[in-house]
Design a protein around this motif. Structure first.
Motif, PDB file in Angstrom:
ATOM      1  N   ASP A  54       0.818  -1.214   0.000  1.00  0.00           N
ATOM      2  CA  ASP A  54       0.000   0.000   0.000  1.00  0.00           C
ATOM      3  C   ASP A  54       0.852   1.264   0.000  1.00  0.00           C
ATOM      4  O   ASP A  54       0.518   2.251  -0.669  1.00  0.00           O
ATOM      5  CB  ASP A  54      -0.930   0.007   1.216  1.00  0.00           C
ATOM      6  CG  ASP A  54      -2.070  -0.981   1.060  1.00  0.00           C
ATOM      7  OD1 ASP A  54      -2.128  -1.655   0.013  1.00  0.00           O
ATOM      8  OD2 ASP A  54      -2.903  -1.086   1.988  1.00  0.00           O
ATOM      9  N   GLU A  55       1.951   1.248   0.719  1.00  0.00           N
ATOM     10  CA  GLU A  55       2.781   2.453   0.795  1.00  0.00           C
ATOM     11  C   GLU A  55       3.400   2.774  -0.559  1.00  0.00           C
ATOM     12  O   GLU A  55       3.505   3.946  -0.956  1.00  0.00           O
ATOM     13  CB  GLU A  55       3.887   2.260   1.845  1.00  0.00           C
ATOM     14  CG  GLU A  55       4.698   3.522   2.131  1.00  0.00           C
ATOM     15  CD  GLU A  55       3.821   4.720   2.501  1.00  0.00           C
ATOM     16  OE1 GLU A  55       4.121   5.840   2.017  1.00  0.00           O
ATOM     17  OE2 GLU A  55       2.846   4.532   3.263  1.00  0.00           O
ATOM     18  N   THR A  56       3.810   1.735  -1.281  1.00  0.00           N
ATOM     19  CA  THR A  56       4.373   1.947  -2.615  1.00  0.00           C
ATOM     20  C   THR A  56       3.339   2.560  -3.549  1.00  0.00           C
ATOM     21  O   THR A  56       3.622   3.501  -4.298  1.00  0.00           O
ATOM     22  CB  THR A  56       4.873   0.614  -3.195  1.00  0.00           C
ATOM     23  OG1 THR A  56       5.898   0.084  -2.350  1.00  0.00           O
ATOM     24  CG2 THR A  56       5.436   0.810  -4.595  1.00  0.00           C
ATOM     25  N   LEU A  57       2.115   2.023  -3.494  1.00  0.00           N
ATOM     26  CA  LEU A  57       1.059   2.535  -4.360  1.00  0.00           C
ATOM     27  C   LEU A  57       0.668   3.953  -3.972  1.00  0.00           C
ATOM     28  O   LEU A  57       0.435   4.803  -4.844  1.00  0.00           O
ATOM     29  CB  LEU A  57      -0.161   1.607  -4.294  1.00  0.00           C
ATOM     30  CG  LEU A  57       0.084   0.164  -4.755  1.00  0.00           C
ATOM     31  CD1 LEU A  57      -1.180  -0.660  -4.593  1.00  0.00           C
ATOM     32  CD2 LEU A  57       0.556   0.127  -6.202  1.00  0.00           C
ATOM     33  N   LEU A  58       0.603   4.226  -2.685  1.00  0.00           N
ATOM     34  CA  LEU A  58       0.276   5.581  -2.243  1.00  0.00           C
ATOM     35  C   LEU A  58       1.360   6.568  -2.656  1.00  0.00           C
ATOM     36  O   LEU A  58       1.073   7.730  -2.968  1.00  0.00           O
ATOM     37  CB  LEU A  58       0.088   5.607  -0.722  1.00  0.00           C
ATOM     38  CG  LEU A  58      -1.230   5.015  -0.212  1.00  0.00           C
ATOM     39  CD1 LEU A  58      -1.208   4.881   1.308  1.00  0.00           C
ATOM     40  CD2 LEU A  58      -2.407   5.892  -0.653  1.00  0.00           C
ATOM     41  N   ARG A 111       2.764  11.220  -6.013  1.00  0.00           N
ATOM     42  CA  ARG A 111       3.559  11.862  -7.064  1.00  0.00           C
ATOM     43  C   ARG A 111       2.680  12.316  -8.230  1.00  0.00           C
ATOM     44  O   ARG A 111       2.998  13.292  -8.910  1.00  0.00           O
ATOM     45  CB  ARG A 111       4.646  10.906  -7.556  1.00  0.00           C
ATOM     46  CG  ARG A 111       5.752  10.653  -6.534  1.00  0.00           C
ATOM     47  CD  ARG A 111       6.950   9.966  -7.153  1.00  0.00           C
ATOM     48  NE  ARG A 111       6.644   8.622  -7.606  1.00  0.00           N
ATOM     49  CZ  ARG A 111       6.638   7.543  -6.837  1.00  0.00           C
ATOM     50  NH1 ARG A 111       6.926   7.658  -5.533  1.00  0.00           N
ATOM     51  NH2 ARG A 111       6.356   6.348  -7.323  1.00  0.00           N
ATOM     52  N   ALA A 112       1.576  11.599  -8.446  1.00  0.00           N
ATOM     53  CA  ALA A 112       0.659  11.979  -9.526  1.00  0.00           C
ATOM     54  C   ALA A 112      -0.364  13.014  -9.080  1.00  0.00           C
ATOM     55  O   ALA A 112      -1.218  13.418  -9.878  1.00  0.00           O
ATOM     56  CB  ALA A 112      -0.061  10.736 -10.046  1.00  0.00           C
ATOM     57  N   ARG A 124      -0.237   5.120 -12.362  1.00  0.00           N
ATOM     58  CA  ARG A 124       0.092   3.795 -12.901  1.00  0.00           C
ATOM     59  C   ARG A 124       1.456   3.834 -13.583  1.00  0.00           C
ATOM     60  O   ARG A 124       2.293   2.937 -13.404  1.00  0.00           O
ATOM     61  CB  ARG A 124      -0.996   3.373 -13.889  1.00  0.00           C
ATOM     62  CG  ARG A 124      -0.886   1.962 -14.400  1.00  0.00           C
ATOM     63  CD  ARG A 124      -1.951   1.707 -15.455  1.00  0.00           C
ATOM     64  NE  ARG A 124      -3.283   1.974 -14.923  1.00  0.00           N
ATOM     65  CZ  ARG A 124      -4.352   2.182 -15.688  1.00  0.00           C
ATOM     66  NH1 ARG A 124      -4.255   2.170 -16.993  1.00  0.00           N
ATOM     67  NH2 ARG A 124      -5.529   2.397 -15.131  1.00  0.00           N
ATOM     68  N   ALA A 125       1.695   4.876 -14.387  1.00  0.00           N
ATOM     69  CA  ALA A 125       2.977   5.002 -15.078  1.00  0.00           C
ATOM     70  C   ALA A 125       4.114   5.240 -14.088  1.00  0.00           C
ATOM     71  O   ALA A 125       5.205   4.675 -14.218  1.00  0.00           O
ATOM     72  CB  ALA A 125       2.909   6.137 -16.090  1.00  0.00           C
ATOM     73  N   LEU A 126       3.871   6.063 -13.077  1.00  0.00           N
ATOM     74  CA  LEU A 126       4.917   6.351 -12.093  1.00  0.00           C
ATOM     75  C   LEU A 126       5.247   5.123 -11.256  1.00  0.00           C
ATOM     76  O   LEU A 126       6.391   4.939 -10.819  1.00  0.00           O
ATOM     77  CB  LEU A 126       4.482   7.513 -11.207  1.00  0.00           C
ATOM     78  CG  LEU A 126       4.373   8.861 -11.931  1.00  0.00           C
ATOM     79  CD1 LEU A 126       3.768   9.918 -11.012  1.00  0.00           C
ATOM     80  CD2 LEU A 126       5.729   9.304 -12.450  1.00  0.00           C
ATOM     81  N   HIS A 127       4.251   4.261 -11.030  1.00  0.00           N
ATOM     82  CA  HIS A 127       4.533   3.004 -10.327  1.00  0.00           C
ATOM     83  C   HIS A 127       5.433   2.119 -11.175  1.00  0.00           C
ATOM     84  O   HIS A 127       6.335   1.443 -10.647  1.00  0.00           O
ATOM     85  CB  HIS A 127       3.225   2.278 -10.006  1.00  0.00           C
ATOM     86  CG  HIS A 127       3.436   0.903  -9.439  1.00  0.00           C
ATOM     87  ND1 HIS A 127       4.110   0.677  -8.258  1.00  0.00           N
ATOM     88  CD2 HIS A 127       3.077  -0.325  -9.919  1.00  0.00           C
ATOM     89  CE1 HIS A 127       4.151  -0.619  -8.012  1.00  0.00           C
ATOM     90  NE2 HIS A 127       3.535  -1.250  -9.009  1.00  0.00           N
ATOM     91  N   PHE A 184       5.771  17.670 -12.269  1.00  0.00           N
ATOM     92  CA  PHE A 184       6.117  16.388 -12.875  1.00  0.00           C
ATOM     93  C   PHE A 184       7.546  16.393 -13.415  1.00  0.00           C
ATOM     94  O   PHE A 184       8.317  15.456 -13.170  1.00  0.00           O
ATOM     95  CB  PHE A 184       5.131  16.084 -14.007  1.00  0.00           C
ATOM     96  CG  PHE A 184       5.477  14.850 -14.777  1.00  0.00           C
ATOM     97  CD1 PHE A 184       5.197  13.598 -14.268  1.00  0.00           C
ATOM     98  CD2 PHE A 184       6.101  14.945 -16.013  1.00  0.00           C
ATOM     99  CE1 PHE A 184       5.531  12.465 -14.975  1.00  0.00           C
ATOM    100  CE2 PHE A 184       6.425  13.819 -16.721  1.00  0.00           C
ATOM    101  CZ  PHE A 184       6.138  12.572 -16.205  1.00  0.00           C
ATOM    102  N   LEU A 185       7.929  17.423 -14.128  1.00  0.00           N
ATOM    103  CA  LEU A 185       9.266  17.464 -14.696  1.00  0.00           C
ATOM    104  C   LEU A 185      10.325  17.549 -13.600  1.00  0.00           C
ATOM    105  O   LEU A 185      11.456  17.095 -13.777  1.00  0.00           O
ATOM    106  CB  LEU A 185       9.386  18.641 -15.665  1.00  0.00           C
ATOM    107  CG  LEU A 185       8.574  18.469 -16.962  1.00  0.00           C
ATOM    108  CD1 LEU A 185       8.595  19.758 -17.779  1.00  0.00           C
ATOM    109  CD2 LEU A 185       9.116  17.316 -17.788  1.00  0.00           C
ATOM    110  N   GLU A 186       9.952  18.141 -12.465  1.00  0.00           N
ATOM    111  CA  GLU A 186      10.885  18.180 -11.339  1.00  0.00           C
ATOM    112  C   GLU A 186      11.032  16.786 -10.727  1.00  0.00           C
ATOM    113  O   GLU A 186      12.138  16.334 -10.418  1.00  0.00           O
ATOM    114  CB  GLU A 186      10.382  19.181 -10.292  1.00  0.00           C
ATOM    115  CG  GLU A 186      11.383  19.465  -9.185  1.00  0.00           C
ATOM    116  CD  GLU A 186      12.657  20.111  -9.731  1.00  0.00           C
ATOM    117  OE1 GLU A 186      13.742  19.737  -9.227  1.00  0.00           O
ATOM    118  OE2 GLU A 186      12.563  20.954 -10.639  1.00  0.00           O
TER     119      GLU A 186
END
Length: 645
Positions: free
Chosen positions: A470-474, A479-480, A519-522, A552-554
């Protein structure tokens, strides 16, 4: 004659196809179903014989015949009752074991269809209307809207009972009357049967030919009865229009079907009825003559009459087998037609198995890349030269039709270039194992999928093989910019994103887009090294879009990032911006460099900036090359603005 031979070969090939499907059924189950159907075919004949013997012994039992006549009569009657009872007890197992056969066969067929559509077929197969018709016909069967290949296999096994009964009945007529009567009535039964199946087969082929008409009617029905367009239908008052359109499309499809039924089934029915009448008359006449001459006992008469009736009924429709075998084979043929048609299309060049681990280290390069979707079609990409340095962000901008999305398809190897090549650290992309390369990519397309699954599943599918707590997904959601969206959901990460499920919730377009970005950032967190976003913020309002790209770019600094966008003002912080026009790069540089050059980028940037005004009503300043322009103070009114972002 040649037509008959061709028809016989086609029919034999179909039955061989069904036999091949049975290889996917466990041997023990196959043997059990075979034995069960043989018993179901022979038990009625045992009942016929036992009842005929019972009738023969009635006079002895009633008229004071030999001692023990009543006992023998009762014993034979018990045998008849046992045969009847066993038949009734076993009949439900025919359907039950048939369902097991269906599940085993269809499980294999679904896997084949999934491999064909999602792995083996080149991407262009999913743009081919003819192949899509075949795919829809196969999917219809697996959705249980039509008979499936598994139904065909189970139906073929059920025919064993019918043919076992036919064989036994012919033998009984030959024993009770004479071989000629048995041959005539057996041949009549087979002629009617094959004729009836031939007519059904011809109609099945015709029915398959009107798949496109069925799709039209089904689309309108699903549109009118589904939730996707309900709001717009109500708002625009489309109910009456949809009702009329549904009737028009349905009647167009049904009218063709009724005409085909009359043409293909009506005339053969009359001919087959006459054949049955003639064959039955011959058999019954020989039976009557044998009885009149005193050559038949009461036992033989009873057996012969019932056996002849069994054979005369053999040519009728079999509900447990006929539709299943006929239309199940159509589904199988549709599946094979899609698979074989897709394989016939130009495939991706075979890779050399080069591993994609740690790639790219230096850059990805497009070298003179050209591409056409059809050999005779226009060039979508034409001599494209582009370098994507590792660890930098590249924004690709251009008008609609400039080739931006096609560039993404090239990068992800959905298609191979028809000219030029793409290299990764100097290696041709075609040398790298495709699946390996895909694991190095994190991609969000314009038409990303909104899975009717939980938030956690929607994000985790970005890297389905990677462990994700859960922490990884959160973390990916934060970030999104979607963490606050999840916090407001009743079950947090476990909330199903669809109102069609108990406790489920739907999201706005902008909120869904943030889930897609998470989803992409994961995937990046799980090891993807190239992030590709195709119009990632199309459903965010202008302020939210600017804020997203700034953050996002940062966040992705140091990652190889490709951003496709038609909004020039939002990608100004990218390390390099390339302008596509006519399928090639016409300008390249940073935002400030391109503005200073005064070319196409600067022209289009100013045109877009003029759509927005500051609070004083003057155009927002966005042309200074020395500093990044501020975000517009207020977007122009639009009913599509995502107020939740």
């Amino acid at each position: 004659m040649s037509t008959l031979i061709a028809g016989a070969r086609r029919r034999a090939r179909r039955w061989l196809d069904i036999a091949a499907l049975l290889r996917h059924v466990p041997v023990a189950l196959r043997l059990a179903v075979l034995l069960l159907n043989v018993m179901l075919g022979l038990l009625p004949l045992g009942f016929v014989i036992a009842m005929s013997v019972t009738l023969q012994r009635v006079p002895d039992a009633v008229g004071g015949g030999p001692a023990g006549a009543w006992g023998e009569w009762a014993a034979v009657l018990a045998v008849a009752g046992a045969a009847f009872g066993a038949q009734q007890a076993l009949a439900p197992f025919q359907a039950a074991t048939g369902e097991l056969v269906v599940r085993h066969v269809d499980q294999w067929c679904r896997g084949e269809l999934m491999r064909a559509a999602l792995a083996d077929a080149p991407a262009m197969a999913l743009d081919d209307q003819r192949l899509l018709d075949r795919l829809d016909a196969a999917r219809e069967a697996f959705d249980r809207a039509a008979a499936s290949p598994g139904d065909a296999a189970a139906g073929a096994l059920a025919l064993i009972a019918r043919y076992a009964q036919l064989t036994g009945a012919v033998v009984l007529v030959g024993w009770a009357v004479d071989p000629l009567a048995a041959a005539v009535i057996g041949a009549t039964a087979l002629a009617i049967r094959f004729g009836q199946r031939g007519s059904l087969g011809a109609f099945g082929d015709f029915y398959d030919s009107i798949t496109a008409d069925k799709r039209k009617a089904a689309y309108v029905k699903n549109l009118a009865t589904g939730p996707q367009a309900a709001k717009e239908i109500r708002l625009l008052g489309l109910t009456d229009w949809l009702r009329d359109r549904h009737r028009t499309e349905t009647m167009a499809y049904l009218t063709r079907m009724w005409q085909g039924r009359r043409r293909l089934l009506g005339r053969p029915f009359v001919v087959l009825a006459l054949v049955g009448l003639a064959g039955g008359a011959v058999a019954l006449t020989r039976l009557a003559l044998a009885g009149a001459d005193g050559r038949l006992t009461l036992l033989e008469l009873g057996v012969a009459l019932q056996a002849v009736l069994i054979l005369m009924r053999f040519g009728v429709y079999f509900p447990e087998a006929d539709v299943q075998t006929q239309y199940g084979l159509i589904a199988l043929e549709s599946m094979r037609s899609f698979r074989d048609g897709a394989r016939a299309l130009p495939a991706l060049a075979p890779d050399r198995g080069l591993t994609a681990d740690l790639l790219p280290r230096r850059s990805v390069r497009f070298e003179g890349v050209g591409f056409r979707y059809r050999p005779d079609g226009p060039a979508v990409l034409d001599g494209l030269d582009l370098e994507l340095p590792v660890g930098t962000s590249t924004a690709v901008v251009g008008l609609n039709g400039a080739g931006k999305t096609t560039l993404v398809k090239m990068l992800t190897r959905m298609y191979d270039p028809t000219e030029g090549r793409i290299t990764v650290d100097g290696h041709p992309l075609t040398d790298i194992a495709v699946r390996d390369w895909h694991r190095r990519l994190a991609v969000i397309f314009q038409d990303y999928v909104r899975y009717e699954l939980s938030v956690a599943d929607n994000v985790a599918l970005g890297a389905p093989r990677a462990p994700a707590d859960d922490e990884t997904l959160l973390g990916a959601l934060r970030r999104a910019g979607a963490a606050d969206v999840v916090e407001r959901l009743p079950d947090g990460l476990r909330t199903v994103l669809s109102r069609r499920y108990r406790g489920g919730r739907d999201l706005s377009g902008g909120q869904w887009q943030r889930i897609g970005l998470a989803r992409a950032l994961h995937a990046v967190h799980a090891g993807a090294s190239v992030l590709v976003l195709d119009e990632p913020t199309a459903q965010l309002d202008v302020r939210a879009e600017v804020a997203f790209f700034d953050r996002f770019l940062e966040l992705t600094r140091g990652l190889t990032t490709v951003i496709i966008s038609h909004r020039f003002s939002t990608v100004r912080r990218a390390d390099q911006i390339v302008v596509l026009d006519g399928g090639r790069v016409t300008e390249r540089g940073t935002h400030d460099e391109l503005l200073a050059a005064g070319g196409r980028y600067a022209e289009l940037f100013r045109l877009q900036a003029e759509r927005f005004t500051d609070e004083s009503g003057t155009p927002a300043r966005a042309t200074a090359p020395s500093a990044a322009p501020a975000a517009p103070a207020a977007p122009a009114p639009t009913p599509l603005t995502d107020v939740t972002s």
